[in-house]
Design a protein around this motif. Sequence first.
Motif, PDB file in Angstrom:
ATOM      1  N   LYS B 276      -3.307  -0.836   5.528  1.00 31.41           N
ATOM      2  CA  LYS B 276      -2.065  -0.539   4.821  1.00 31.41           C
ATOM      3  C   LYS B 276      -1.414  -1.784   4.238  1.00 31.41           C
ATOM      4  CE  LYS B 276       0.703  -0.505   9.032  1.00 31.41           C
ATOM      5  NZ  LYS B 276       1.550   0.318   9.895  1.00 31.41           N
ATOM      6  N   GLU B 298      -4.842   4.141   7.886  1.00 29.28           N
ATOM      7  CA  GLU B 298      -4.004   3.013   7.457  1.00 29.28           C
ATOM      8  C   GLU B 298      -3.907   1.919   8.512  1.00 29.28           C
ATOM      9  OE1 GLU B 298      -0.064   4.281   6.654  1.00 29.28           O
ATOM     10  OE2 GLU B 298       0.269   5.137   8.637  1.00 29.28           O
ATOM     11  N   VAL B 318      -6.820   5.137   1.425  1.00 26.87           N
ATOM     12  CA  VAL B 318      -6.181   4.921   2.717  1.00 26.87           C
ATOM     13  C   VAL B 318      -5.309   6.119   3.036  1.00 26.87           C
ATOM     14  CG1 VAL B 318      -4.682   3.403   4.027  1.00 26.87           C
ATOM     15  CG2 VAL B 318      -6.149   2.459   2.232  1.00 26.87           C
ATOM     16  N   ASP B 320      -2.793   8.265   6.058  1.00 30.05           N
ATOM     17  CA  ASP B 320      -2.052   8.124   7.312  1.00 30.05           C
ATOM     18  C   ASP B 320      -2.560   9.151   8.309  1.00 30.05           C
ATOM     19  OD1 ASP B 320      -1.023  10.504   6.529  1.00 30.05           O
ATOM     20  OD2 ASP B 320       1.009   9.784   6.137  1.00 30.05           O
ATOM     21  N   LYS B 326      -2.270   7.418   1.066  1.00 28.94           N
ATOM     22  CA  LYS B 326      -1.196   6.442   0.924  1.00 28.94           C
ATOM     23  C   LYS B 326      -1.507   5.409  -0.151  1.00 28.94           C
ATOM     24  CE  LYS B 326       1.777   6.267   3.770  1.00 28.94           C
ATOM     25  NZ  LYS B 326       3.095   6.931   3.808  1.00 28.94           N
TER      26      LYS B 326
END
Lengths: 341, 341
Positions: B276, B298, B318, B320, B326
Amino acid sequence: MKEFFKSKKNIFNFVMLVFFGWLLFISYTSSKRKPDNVGELLKFDWLQSWPKWLDLPLMAWINDAFKKLNENYGWIFEAINNFLLAMLVALKNFLILAPWPLVILGVVVIAYFASGRKIGTTVFVGFCTFFIGFLHPIFWQKAIETTAIMLISIFLCTIVGIPIGILMARSIRIRDKLLPVLDLMQTIPAFVYLIPGIMLFGLGAVPAIIATFIYAVPPLVRLTDLGIRLVDKEVIEAADAFGASKKQKLLGVQLPLALPNIMQGINQCTMMALSMVVIASMIGTRGLGDEVLLGLQQLNVGKAAEAGIAIVLLAIVLDRITQSYGETLQERSTPQNKKSK
Amino acid sequence: MAKIEIKNIYKIFGNKPQSVLPLVKQGATKEEILEQTGHTVGLDNVSLKIEEGETFVCMGLSGSGKSTLIRHLNRLIDPTDGEVLVEGHSVMSLNPEQLIDFRRHKMSMVFQRFGLFPHKTVLENVGYGLEMQGKIEEEKNKIAMEKIEAVGLNGFEHQYPNQLSGGMQQRVGLARALATNSDIMLMDEAFSALDPLIRSDMQKQLIDLQSQLKKTIVFITHDLDESLRLGDHIGILNAGKLVQVGSPVDIVMNPADAYVEAFVKDVNRAKVIKAKIIMRPANQSEGIDKADLIRVQEDQFIEEFLPKIVCKNSNCEVIDKQGNIKGYITNKELQSSLLKS
């Protein structure tokens, strides 16, 4: 001038200077050999050789003080005398009245457990003990008298020396004050305190105990102090970090870990006490020392040598027992040695 | 409120630290102070906040003051100036009894060279803190046994520390610190004396224990990998000054000065940086080739998905925990994050 007195060191130096001046003045006025009038001093012929009036009357002071001490506080010394003598007689009679094989057996048993059940040391100590009496029958009783005096002295050393050592380890200030005293105790000739000892306690065993104590306590104090200070700093920090109080830290951590060193101190104490025995015989203390003295007086080399060997044997017995106990303790706290064996 | 708060701590070693303090506060460097006054600056205006339940790693080379800092928390060292607050209460204001109580219940400590009591068995060592708390024998042994099991040392409880290997000894140290059930654990280079394999093992054990216990841990180390692995936050000390405080990623991505930069230069970034951190947010995803995407969580470290990218030669998306997209990671992001700046 005000600036000068601001520093503590300057004030101290000034006071010492005044004190020195006062000493000079007192010595001059109290001297019986001073010139008839002060004017004669201006001739300066006294600069040639040390003048008779420049003499600190320390001897007179000490004698006076000693006399007053004896007159006013004699009962204290008498009480100490009676107490130590009673202890000594009880111990001596117990050992003398017991049959000698039992005493040897007792020594062997103590050696066996103190050395951590080492057969070699035990047998060796047993034979040494036997040979003391074997050298000359009278030596057995004399050795017991010597041992009794030593045991009492060492007992005194332990109950006084270890607490003082602990105090020294705790406070640098106390250590700084006590170290010169210890040096003094170790360097001042034994006769200097043997003689007042006789005057205060009379001839015999008690002044010998006191003299032995003065002579033998410094190494115990030093080694206790050293032992406690040598305990690993991180271990002490750990005790602190888990909230040990001062007492818990001392009894639970510092003393147990310093014990090998303290035992070494007791061992040193024993050896020094034994060397005092011969000197103490000169003030009428009975024991192996007076056999050496007798041999000297009669120019009997064989007799002096026999007694000398007996003292060495006694030393070996006491040394082996105290030393090996210290070693046993050390092994327990550092078992790496054990692994390699 | 922070669990531990350190406010403007100064520590100066020497004879008259108070007299040097103004100089240090004016900003004189460590070298200047040493040259002018002979005093050593241990800590220079250090302020920190440590939150409940986090692992705070304090890092620096030897001589940077990190061990001094940790000893201020339980007042093994008193600061020259400044304040330490634990749960809002000043540690400096405690009287000796309160301090002992505080150390018994609030904090426990693990030492670099273990700080175990060599004359006590493993069981007695682990139970030491409990003994200080005044727990009765049975309860003490019960808790101690639980902790010995928790660190995987059952069967060794009656051994002496020196019979154990270094790693095992430090497990005893860890168990001893856990046994008091204090909220705060101080670990002073706890794993530095261990060899790399055992160290990594112990780190894992600490992470596992921490995930259950949620203690506040202050960990001192000179090893960057260790601090990145263990720390929720890292503080870097240099010559008594706190140079940077931040999360592991902060430290690696944005070193505050040349010193920190030199520190993190050789670190394996892929091990530290999470997906992330480097992803391009989903709303800026124009122009990214979205064919054949690799899915990553992430919170995954780059290291974990890097091999996949290399094999498949495609981009990542990516997500979550709920599975929402994300952002994306392309070669460009990878390059900029992994290249040494």
